[in-house]
Each structure stands twice: as C-alpha cells, then as structure tokens.
Scaffold this motif. Structure first.
Motif, mmCIF file in Angstrom:
data_model
loop_
_atom_site.group_PDB
_atom_site.id
_atom_site.type_symbol
_atom_site.label_atom_id
_atom_site.label_comp_id
_atom_site.label_asym_id
_atom_site.label_seq_id
_atom_site.Cartn_x
_atom_site.Cartn_y
_atom_site.Cartn_z
ATOM 1 N N PHE A 432 0.791 -1.225 0.000
ATOM 2 C CA PHE A 432 0.000 0.000 0.000
ATOM 3 C C PHE A 432 0.828 1.282 0.000
ATOM 4 C CE2 PHE A 432 -1.948 3.305 2.788
ATOM 5 C CZ PHE A 432 -2.851 3.801 1.854
ATOM 6 N N LEU A 433 1.747 1.410 0.949
ATOM 7 C CA LEU A 433 2.415 2.686 1.149
ATOM 8 C C LEU A 433 3.133 3.185 -0.099
ATOM 9 C CD1 LEU A 433 3.852 2.404 4.786
ATOM 10 C CD2 LEU A 433 1.824 3.628 4.002
ATOM 11 N N VAL A 434 3.779 2.278 -0.844
ATOM 12 C CA VAL A 434 4.508 2.719 -2.025
ATOM 13 C C VAL A 434 3.569 3.334 -3.066
ATOM 14 C CG1 VAL A 434 4.390 0.522 -3.294
ATOM 15 C CG2 VAL A 434 6.335 2.073 -3.651
ATOM 16 N N ASP A 435 2.294 2.919 -3.051
ATOM 17 C CA ASP A 435 1.328 3.478 -4.011
ATOM 18 C C ASP A 435 1.105 4.965 -3.779
ATOM 19 O OD1 ASP A 435 -0.942 1.036 -5.258
ATOM 20 O OD2 ASP A 435 1.054 0.691 -4.490
ATOM 21 N N ILE A 436 1.281 5.404 -2.537
ATOM 22 C CA ILE A 436 1.069 6.818 -2.223
ATOM 23 C C ILE A 436 2.056 7.683 -3.003
ATOM 24 C CG2 ILE A 436 1.174 8.541 -0.366
ATOM 25 C CD1 ILE A 436 0.276 6.386 1.570
ATOM 26 N N ILE A 437 3.240 7.145 -3.283
ATOM 27 C CA ILE A 437 4.238 7.872 -4.068
ATOM 28 C C ILE A 437 4.182 7.479 -5.540
ATOM 29 C CG2 ILE A 437 6.709 8.337 -4.346
ATOM 30 C CD1 ILE A 437 7.056 7.735 -1.369
ATOM 31 N N TYR A 438 4.090 6.175 -5.789
ATOM 32 C CA TYR A 438 4.186 5.678 -7.167
ATOM 33 C C TYR A 438 3.023 6.120 -8.054
ATOM 34 C CZ TYR A 438 1.765 1.948 -9.772
ATOM 35 O OH TYR A 438 0.944 1.261 -10.604
ATOM 36 N N GLN A 439 1.799 6.104 -7.525
ATOM 37 C CA GLN A 439 0.649 6.447 -8.360
ATOM 38 C C GLN A 439 0.660 7.910 -8.815
ATOM 39 O OE1 GLN A 439 -1.627 4.627 -9.750
ATOM 40 N NE2 GLN A 439 -2.197 2.870 -8.512
ATOM 41 N N PRO A 440 0.783 8.889 -7.923
ATOM 42 C CA PRO A 440 0.774 10.291 -8.371
ATOM 43 C C PRO A 440 1.948 10.629 -9.287
ATOM 44 C CG PRO A 440 0.378 10.147 -6.007
ATOM 45 C CD PRO A 440 0.813 8.794 -6.454
ATOM 46 N N THR A 441 3.137 10.110 -8.981
ATOM 47 C CA THR A 441 4.290 10.426 -9.829
ATOM 48 C C THR A 441 4.154 9.791 -11.209
ATOM 49 O OG1 THR A 441 5.526 8.553 -8.883
ATOM 50 C CG2 THR A 441 5.860 10.720 -7.889
ATOM 51 N N THR A 442 3.575 8.604 -11.271
ATOM 52 C CA THR A 442 3.344 7.960 -12.566
ATOM 53 C C THR A 442 2.358 8.762 -13.397
ATOM 54 O OG1 THR A 442 3.839 5.738 -11.719
ATOM 55 C CG2 THR A 442 2.481 5.875 -13.700
ATOM 56 N N ILE A 443 1.307 9.244 -12.769
ATOM 57 C CA ILE A 443 0.338 10.076 -13.488
ATOM 58 C C ILE A 443 1.014 11.350 -14.003
ATOM 59 C CG2 ILE A 443 -1.747 11.486 -13.198
ATOM 60 C CD1 ILE A 443 -2.804 9.288 -11.347
ATOM 61 N N TRP A 444 1.942 11.906 -13.217
ATOM 62 C CA TRP A 444 2.681 13.085 -13.678
ATOM 63 C C TRP A 444 3.502 12.756 -14.921
ATOM 64 C CZ3 TRP A 444 7.820 14.135 -14.530
ATOM 65 C CH2 TRP A 444 8.137 15.469 -14.781
#
Length: 455
Positions: A432-444
């Motif tokens: 879960f926790l890595v998604d907090i960083i990985y998802q928004p940065t990937t969308i960027w």
C-alpha cells in the motif's frame, strides 16, 4: 435434409422435425470445425482444429496447483542448488508447468484453459493474515526503518519511470509503451498494466494492453528469480546472521507468542471467521476508497488494514482467542497456493509482446533493480541481515508483486534464519504505502510525456 431446409425449419418453426434438423445441422458443422468432446470428472477434453483443449474447473485447477506446489518442494529438496540460491518452491513447480503449457502452444498440439477462481481470494486471505499479525505494538517497533524503506521504494519507482522515458527518447519508443514497461507494470503488476493499458488503447495505442500484460508477466517471473539470489549473495558476502539478541525479535515473539492453550474447535472456527470477515469488510472498504479517490484501490490493501484494526480491537476487548501461529500457518498456505496458481496459469507466449524497444526497457528495469538493491538500498537500510532480506523483498514487489516479495523473503528466512523486521515492514510498504508515491508520480509522467492524456 440440407442446411437451408434445417435453418428454414429452425427460424420458422415449421414441422415436427425442428429439433432433429437443428441437431443434424450442428453435427454437420462440427465436421467442418473438427470439434470432439470428452468429459472426465472435472476436466473436459476438446479437439478444436486439431488442437487438444484441456479445460479444468476451479477445483481441478486448485488441485493441480497444490500438486505442483508439492512437486516444487520435492524438486527443491533434491536439487541443492535451488535451495542454495533461495528459489521458492512454488516457483519451481509453477515454472515446470509453465514450460509444459508453452510446449503445447509452440507445437500447436494442446492448450490448457483454467478456471482460476481461487487465486484472488487466496491473495486476499494472505494479506488479511498479514494484517492480523500486525499489532500496533509491532508497528511502532518498525519505526524509522519503515519510513526509510517506504521513501526508498518511492524514489525507486520514480527512477523506474525515468529509465523508461530516457530509453524511449534514445531508441524512439513511444512514451505509453515505455511507461507501461516501467513502474506501472513493475510495481503495479497486471492490474495496473491492464488499467493503464486500456486507457492508452482508447487513445490510439492499440497494443498497449498486450505490452502491459507482457511487461507485467516478465516482471513477475524476474521478481521470483532474482530476489532470493540477491538476498543470499548479500548474506554470504558479508557473513550476516540474524540478530538473536535484538529487542525487536524478542518483542515480536512475545507479542505473537503461542499461549500454549489447546485450541478448541470453536476457537479455530472463530479465528477463521475473523479472517473471512476482514476479507469481506476489507473489500467493501477498498471499493469505497476507490470511489473516493477516483482510481483503483487494491482490495487486499483494504482487507489488510481492516485486519490490523480487528487484531488491535481484539487485544483490547478479547472478543475471541486469537492464535497467531494458526493464522500465520493459514497465511503461509494461502501465499504458496496463490503463487503456484499465478505461475501455473501464466502464458509465456504473452512475452511475444516484449519486442524491440519494450524488451530493452524491461531488461533495463531488472538490471536496475538488482544493482540498486545490492549496492544502494542494502547500505541505506543498515548493511545488516534485516537489510539483506528486505532487499530480496524489494526485488519481489519492485518487479512483480508483494506476494512475490514475501515468497522471496521466506525462501531466504528458511535457509538463513528469520528476519521478523523485514517480514513486517516489506508487506506494509509493498502492498500500500509505495502506491502513495508511485501512483501520483506515474500520473505526472503520463501527463508530461503522453500527448492527449487527461484532455
């Protein structure tokens, strides 16, 4: 009676020969398509265009996965090299069957069609048991190391996307395919690859779902092949040993210790019921969060956090006789069967989507993960036994999926000793926790480098 008469009777309903005519028509058609069918128990054998289709229902699929798991343990015990390099038993059995199905596909002689009903529930059950093992007292013990590992994983996900885009600029690969070969499929797995791939397909990149699936498949295979050897190499090179005197290990043992009480049948039922209730409530929570954030939120994450709440409420109110060894054992079985199912049903020929620039990107991702784990992350995490085991886990969820991370670490633990700190921190971050960083940065990255995304 010819085809025209048969179909005339079928559509008009004229005459009493309706069923007979339709039956004859189907028989004639089967001659042209060369279809024959044989049912044996829970398996169906059909010959279609000279290809034997072996269809299995959910129970037979699960039984085959269990048998492959046992075979995997047998082979691993016989071939010491597999144990020496910490290759997990589910991987051994799963790979064996993967190559069998690949031979059938390559020769055009046979194919398996599985009803893989249990894979997702087993994954859900496993993460629920992880949550039930996480007392708040243990979470506090994770402390700074948990935060360091989380931030490190987040930075790695950014580097993965940077590598993908950088290579794409050099070789002329379109950005969507580069990103699908980066953190989307490496960290997000098949689910994220399908989700983003479908979005890219709607934008005109028609082969995006295939590229995403192929990259995720390659990542999952790589994750369970390189994680154990990386952890083992670090342990052997630096002669690392589990710290038996560490307070954390002692606290874990005391918090999750077996009380020694003999469990009654009702106690066992209550423990199993708690797992099932957490799975159900967790699924509801995940759907609610998905709607709230307008993006997919893994069901197993919701189940894990509901289980954490359940565990700690039970510690306070003593609702039932919680037994950690029992729950941990159930989790181990669920994890092993999940991975056996996942690998058994993988289609190696899907890797045909890894052509040209896409193949270069995914190979670069694997090399990067090995090097960054071995030379950088190990040192950041403290250069000790826990750090080595966590690097094995990082290769698992950084290339494949969190269950792959657990299997990698379990293989290392079985050979060299338990790292309880790693077994607690890695699932929480990877799930879960890595998604907090990985998802928004990937969308960027997508908004920056993919033309026309998000209007």
């Amino acid at each position: 009676m010819d085809y025209n008469t048969g179909f005339y009777c079928f559509f008009t309903g004229e005459g009493k020969q309706l069923q007979l005519d339709v039956h004859k028509t189907l028989i004639n058609l089967s001659k042209y398509t060369r279809i024959s069918k044989l049912e044996v128990g829970r398996m169906t054998f059909e010959t279609i265009e000279n290809v034997l289709n072996i269809n299995t229902d959910a129970i037979m699929t699960l039984a085959m996965a269990a048998v492959l798991l046992v075979i995997g343990y047998f082979i691993k015990n016989k071939l010491t090299i597999l144990d020496r390099y910490c290759i997990p038993a589910p991987v051994v059995g799963g790979f064996l069957f993967m190559f069998i199905t690949w031979i059938g596909h390559a020769t055009g002689s046979f194919t398996f069609n599985f009803t893989n009903t249990f894979q997702d529930p087993f994954m859900l059950a496993f993460f629920t048991t992880v949550g039930l093992g996480a007392s708040f007292a243990l979470l506090k013990k994770g402390g700074v190391l948990l935060i360091v590992y989380w931030l490190t994983c987040g930075v790695i996900s950014i580097f993965q996307n940077t590598i993908g885009i950088g290579i794409s600029k050099v070789i002329g690969l379109e950005a969507p395919y580069a990103l699908l070969s980066s953190s989307i499929s490496m960290i997000g797995g098949h689910g994220a690859a399908l989700s983003y791939g479908s979005t890219f397909a709607e934008m005109g990149y028609e082969t995006a779902p295939l590229v995403g699936a192929a990259a995720a498949t390659f990542g999952l295979i790589s994750a369970v092949l390189v994680g154990g050897p990386v952890g083992r190499r670090l342990i052997v090179k630096y002669n690392l040993k589990p710290d038996e005197n560490e307070n954390f290990a002692t606290d874990v043992e005391s918090i999750n210790a077996d009380t020694g009480e003999k469990l009654s049948g009702l106690d066992i039922i209550k423990n199993v019921t708690a797992i099932l209730v957490c799975m159900a409530l967790g699924t509801m929570v995940s759907k609610w969060v998905s709607g709230l954030i307008s993006m997919s939120f893994p069901t197993y994450v919701g189940a894990m956090f509901v289980a954490v709440i359940m565990r700690n409420l039970n510690e306070k109110f003593r609702m039932y006789n919680f037994n950690y060894p029992l729950v941990e054992g159930i989790g181990d079985v669920m994890l092993s069967l999940y991975l056996s199912l996942a690998l058994m049903t993988l289609k190696l020929w899907e890797l045909s989507g890894l052509i040209g620039g896409v193949a270069i990107v995914v190979f670069a991702q694997v090399i990067f993960m090995i090097l960054v784990s071995y030379f950088v992350v190990f040192r950041i995490l403290g250069k000790n036994y826990d750090a080595a085991v966590m690097c094995a886990g990082l290769c698992g969820h950084g290339l494949g999926a969190t269950p792959s991370a657990i299997v990698n670490m379990t293989a290392v633990n079985e050979r060299y000793g338990m790292s309880r700190r790693a077994m607690m921190i890695v699932p929480i971050v990877g799930a879960f926790l890595v998604d907090i960083i990985y998802q928004p940065t990937t969308i960027w990255f997508i908004k920056t480098f993919v033309q026309g995304f998000g209007g």
